[in-house]
Design a protein around this motif. Structure first.
Motif, PDB file in Angstrom:
ATOM      1  N   LEU A 223      -2.802  -1.526  -5.677  1.00 44.85           N
ATOM      2  CA  LEU A 223      -4.043  -2.241  -5.949  1.00 44.85           C
ATOM      3  C   LEU A 223      -3.916  -3.705  -5.526  1.00 44.85           C
ATOM      4  O   LEU A 223      -4.851  -4.283  -4.953  1.00 44.85           O
ATOM      5  N   ALA A 224      -2.764  -4.288  -5.792  1.00 45.16           N
ATOM      6  CA  ALA A 224      -2.522  -5.664  -5.354  1.00 45.16           C
ATOM      7  C   ALA A 224      -2.553  -5.767  -3.836  1.00 45.16           C
ATOM      8  O   ALA A 224      -3.074  -6.746  -3.269  1.00 45.16           O
ATOM      9  N   GLY A 225      -2.008  -4.760  -3.164  1.00 52.87           N
ATOM     10  CA  GLY A 225      -2.036  -4.739  -1.700  1.00 52.87           C
ATOM     11  C   GLY A 225      -3.448  -4.656  -1.153  1.00 52.87           C
ATOM     12  O   GLY A 225      -3.781  -5.302  -0.147  1.00 52.87           O
ATOM     13  N   VAL A 226      -4.310  -3.886  -1.812  1.00 55.54           N
ATOM     14  CA  VAL A 226      -5.711  -3.778  -1.386  1.00 55.54           C
ATOM     15  C   VAL A 226      -6.396  -5.133  -1.470  1.00 55.54           C
ATOM     16  O   VAL A 226      -7.074  -5.582  -0.531  1.00 55.54           O
ATOM     17  N   HIS A 227      -6.244  -5.805  -2.601  1.00 60.54           N
ATOM     18  CA  HIS A 227      -6.867  -7.120  -2.760  1.00 60.54           C
ATOM     19  C   HIS A 227      -6.274  -8.135  -1.785  1.00 60.54           C
ATOM     20  O   HIS A 227      -6.997  -9.006  -1.273  1.00 60.54           O
ATOM     21  N   ALA A 228      -4.982  -8.033  -1.515  1.00 52.62           N
ATOM     22  CA  ALA A 228      -4.349  -8.951  -0.566  1.00 52.62           C
ATOM     23  C   ALA A 228      -4.915  -8.753   0.838  1.00 52.62           C
ATOM     24  O   ALA A 228      -5.180  -9.721   1.564  1.00 52.62           O
ATOM     25  N   LEU A 229      -5.124  -7.501   1.241  1.00 54.52           N
ATOM     26  CA  LEU A 229      -5.680  -7.225   2.569  1.00 54.52           C
ATOM     27  C   LEU A 229      -7.127  -7.709   2.668  1.00 54.52           C
ATOM     28  O   LEU A 229      -7.530  -8.266   3.692  1.00 54.52           O
ATOM     29  N   ALA A 230      -7.903  -7.486   1.627  1.00 54.55           N
ATOM     30  CA  ALA A 230      -9.295  -7.938   1.639  1.00 54.55           C
ATOM     31  C   ALA A 230      -9.364  -9.457   1.724  1.00 54.55           C
ATOM     32  O   ALA A 230     -10.198 -10.018   2.456  1.00 54.55           O
ATOM     33  N   SER A 231      -8.493 -10.141   0.985  1.00 54.75           N
ATOM     34  CA  SER A 231      -8.456 -11.602   1.031  1.00 54.75           C
ATOM     35  C   SER A 231      -8.042 -12.091   2.414  1.00 54.75           C
ATOM     36  O   SER A 231      -8.597 -13.061   2.942  1.00 54.75           O
ATOM     37  N   LEU A 232      -7.068 -11.417   3.012  1.00 53.61           N
ATOM     38  CA  LEU A 232      -6.620 -11.784   4.353  1.00 53.61           C
ATOM     39  C   LEU A 232      -7.746 -11.575   5.366  1.00 53.61           C
ATOM     40  O   LEU A 232      -7.939 -12.387   6.277  1.00 53.61           O
TER      41      LEU A 232
ATOM     42  N   LEU B 130       0.812  -1.221   0.000  1.00 52.91           N
ATOM     43  CA  LEU B 130       0.000   0.000   0.000  1.00 52.91           C
ATOM     44  C   LEU B 130       0.843   1.268   0.000  1.00 52.91           C
ATOM     45  O   LEU B 130       0.352   2.337  -0.335  1.00 52.91           O
ATOM     46  N   GLY B 131       2.111   1.144   0.376  1.00 59.45           N
ATOM     47  CA  GLY B 131       2.996   2.304   0.370  1.00 59.45           C
ATOM     48  C   GLY B 131       3.823   2.445  -0.887  1.00 59.45           C
ATOM     49  O   GLY B 131       4.670   3.331  -0.989  1.00 59.45           O
ATOM     50  N   SER B 132       3.557   1.585  -1.854  1.00 62.56           N
ATOM     51  CA  SER B 132       4.339   1.611  -3.098  1.00 62.56           C
ATOM     52  C   SER B 132       4.026   2.855  -3.930  1.00 62.56           C
ATOM     53  O   SER B 132       2.923   3.420  -3.860  1.00 62.56           O
ATOM     54  N   GLU B 133       4.971   3.262  -4.741  1.00 60.15           N
ATOM     55  CA  GLU B 133       4.754   4.365  -5.678  1.00 60.15           C
ATOM     56  C   GLU B 133       3.962   3.914  -6.893  1.00 60.15           C
ATOM     57  O   GLU B 133       3.440   4.737  -7.645  1.00 60.15           O
ATOM     58  N   SER B 134       3.860   2.623  -7.089  1.00 56.79           N
ATOM     59  CA  SER B 134       3.149   2.084  -8.238  1.00 56.79           C
ATOM     60  C   SER B 134       1.674   1.855  -7.900  1.00 56.79           C
ATOM     61  O   SER B 134       1.362   1.127  -6.951  1.00 56.79           O
ATOM     62  N   PRO B 135       0.757   2.437  -8.659  1.00 66.70           N
ATOM     63  CA  PRO B 135      -0.664   2.188  -8.410  1.00 66.70           C
ATOM     64  C   PRO B 135      -1.037   0.714  -8.528  1.00 66.70           C
ATOM     65  O   PRO B 135      -1.870   0.215  -7.766  1.00 66.70           O
ATOM     66  N   ALA B 136      -0.390   0.002  -9.467  1.00 66.37           N
ATOM     67  CA  ALA B 136      -0.701  -1.412  -9.645  1.00 66.37           C
ATOM     68  C   ALA B 136      -0.319  -2.219  -8.412  1.00 66.37           C
ATOM     69  O   ALA B 136      -1.048  -3.131  -7.997  1.00 66.37           O
TER      70      ALA B 136
ATOM     71  N   HIS C 203      -1.363  12.998 -14.670  1.00 68.32           N
ATOM     72  CA  HIS C 203      -2.812  12.818 -14.664  1.00 68.32           C
ATOM     73  C   HIS C 203      -3.176  11.337 -14.785  1.00 68.32           C
ATOM     74  O   HIS C 203      -4.116  10.860 -14.124  1.00 68.32           O
ATOM     75  N   VAL C 204      -2.435  10.601 -15.582  1.00 66.60           N
ATOM     76  CA  VAL C 204      -2.659   9.153 -15.704  1.00 66.60           C
ATOM     77  C   VAL C 204      -2.395   8.468 -14.370  1.00 66.60           C
ATOM     78  O   VAL C 204      -3.160   7.592 -13.925  1.00 66.60           O
ATOM     79  N   THR C 205      -1.293   8.853 -13.708  1.00 67.97           N
ATOM     80  CA  THR C 205      -0.970   8.277 -12.396  1.00 67.97           C
ATOM     81  C   THR C 205      -2.054   8.615 -11.380  1.00 67.97           C
ATOM     82  O   THR C 205      -2.462   7.764 -10.579  1.00 67.97           O
ATOM     83  N   TRP C 206      -2.521   9.858 -11.424  1.00 65.45           N
ATOM     84  CA  TRP C 206      -3.573  10.282 -10.489  1.00 65.45           C
ATOM     85  C   TRP C 206      -4.831   9.461 -10.683  1.00 65.45           C
ATOM     86  O   TRP C 206      -5.471   9.016  -9.713  1.00 65.45           O
ATOM     87  N   ARG C 207      -5.209   9.210 -11.927  1.00 62.96           N
ATOM     88  CA  ARG C 207      -6.397   8.409 -12.197  1.00 62.96           C
ATOM     89  C   ARG C 207      -6.218   6.970 -11.688  1.00 62.96           C
ATOM     90  O   ARG C 207      -7.156   6.361 -11.174  1.00 62.96           O
ATOM     91  N   ALA C 208      -5.002   6.452 -11.820  1.00 61.40           N
ATOM     92  CA  ALA C 208      -4.740   5.090 -11.344  1.00 61.40           C
ATOM     93  C   ALA C 208      -4.823   5.030  -9.819  1.00 61.40           C
ATOM     94  O   ALA C 208      -5.363   4.072  -9.255  1.00 61.40           O
TER      95      ALA C 208
END
Length: 406
Positions: free
Chosen positions: A94-103, A85-91, A139-144
């Motif tokens: 996003l993986a961290g969000v799904h990992a937390l929800a699964s946990l 969740l602290g990564s600079e990469s939006p992708a 702007h692309v990063t912000w949308r992500a």
């Protein structure tokens, strides 16, 4: 060990019978065999108990080891997910969000901790939107990054629905100060834990609480700002303690159409209805207390078709300063409705087209600026009623009292 125990039991039995002082022939072979058989059975029973104790202790040790291993694995998954969740990469986020929800689904004991982290992410102020023409890359990063927030809201909303396979309905949810600038979907959610939207800002998109149930623990929108979004509480069921105290409805559209207020307390104490449109059309006020005490109405508010059939609805000390409040086709058929100490200084409060005036509100003045009362009173209300509700001089919600003709 078993043999020694058997020999000891045999010796004890023979000693108890007086052997070797018994007369010759007193202890025959049959008796001796019976003693040996009983002794061996007792030893076998003791051995079985010992084996069970040993097996139980081994099982407890194994289970404790497995529990420690599971806890270690859950902790590792939690650390890895929160790191993402602290990564600079939006992708990666996003993986961290799904990992937390699964946990959270897999780990009942740590579910609340996972939800707390997801809510904490939402409470972080979103970055302002960069100009798409001048800074297209950012702007692309912000949308992500916005998609990460939207995914968290979507996952929480899904897990709060009654038909979800793993429900988070009883979890505590802290949305204090969260900015809902691109909508959210809580349709059909069941809020049964402590939930706070205190100071949240609904500034854009559509936020749906339609068909939502507010049960059990308090849910608070105190100090929330409804400023530009379309927010729907249509057909929601309010049966717990829900607070909109100090909330500001300044623009956009907020709808409580067909909502049911039927138990406990829903409070709009000192809320400000200053702009946009707020609708309680066809809402049912039939149990509990709904309080607008001290609120200010200066925008467009509709109670058209609302049914005031039981319970208590209080407009005490409300300020009607401008705008329009309408009660077209509303039914005042029962319960207690208070307007004590309300101030009518501008705008309109229109009660001319009510559908049922058989149990009119208490505390309404005969004439006031902007107050429009029904031109005629139905015949059944022209005589004194055997049951009426009066409000104490203090302006607080009072008890029902029986009032009959002199």
């Amino acid at each position: 060990m078993a043999a020694a125990a058997a020999a000891g039991l045999i010796a004890l039995a023979l000693s108890w019978l007086g052997w070797p002082r018994l007369p010759q022939g007193k202890l025959d072979m049959t008796s001796l065999l019976e003693i040996i058989k009983i002794s061996l059975a007792v030893v076998a029973g003791i051995g079985g108990v010992v084996a069970l104790v040993v097996a139980y202790r081994k099982q407890r040790i194994t289970e404790a080891g497995e529990a420690r291993e599971h806890a270690r694995l859950y902790a590792e998954r939690f650390d890895k997910a929160t790191d993402k969740l602290g990564s600079e990469s939006p992708a990666v986020r996003l993986a961290g969000v799904h990992a937390l929800a699964s946990l959270a689904d897999d780990w009942p004991g740590g579910r609340q901790m996972c939800i707390d982290v997801l809510c904490a992410y939402l409470r972080m102020p979103p970055e302002p939107e960069p100009d798409a023409d001048q800074d297209p890359a950012n702007h692309v990063t912000w949308r992500a990054m916005r998609e990460v927030r939207a995914t968290i809201l979507r996952l929480i909303g899904t897990h709060l629905r009654y038909n979800d396979s793993i429900s988070w309905a009883g979890a505590h949810l802290d949305f204090n100060g969260v900015v809902f600038d691109h909508g959210a979907d809580f349709m059909g959610a069941q809020f049964s834990g402590v939930v706070s939207f205190d100071g949240a800002v609904f500034s854009g998109g559509t936020v749906s609480f339609s068909h939502t149930g507010f049960f059990g623990e308090p849910v608070s929108f105190a100090g929330a700002e409804f400023a530009g979004a379309t927010v729907s509480f249509d057909e929601a069921m309010f049966s717990g303690v829900v607070s909109f105290d100090g909330a500001e409805f300044s623009s956009g559209t907020v709808s409580f159409s067909n909502a049911s207020f039927f138990r406990d307390t829903v409070s709009f104490h000192e809320a400000v209805f200053s702009g946009g449109t707020v609708s309680f059309s066809n809402a049912e006020f039939w149990k509990g207390l709904v309080s607008f005490d001290g609120a200010e109405f200066s925008g467009l508010v509709s109670f058209d078709g609302a049914e005031f059939s039981s319970g208590t609805v209080s407009f005490a000390r409300v300020k009607f300063s401008s705008g329009a409040v309408s009660f077209g086709r509303a039914e005042f058929s029962g319960g207690a409705i208070w307007f004590n100490d309300a101030e009518f200084s501008g705008g309109t409060v229109d009660l001319t087209e009510v559908a049922d005036w058989s149990h009119p509100p208490a505390g309404l003045p005969e004439a006031a600026v902007g107050l429009q009362l029904p031109q005629s009173v139905p015949a059944e209300t022209s005589e004194p009623r055997g049951h009426d509700v009066r409000r104490p001089e203090t302006g607080d919600v009072g008890e029902e009292t029986e009032v009959g003709p002199d």
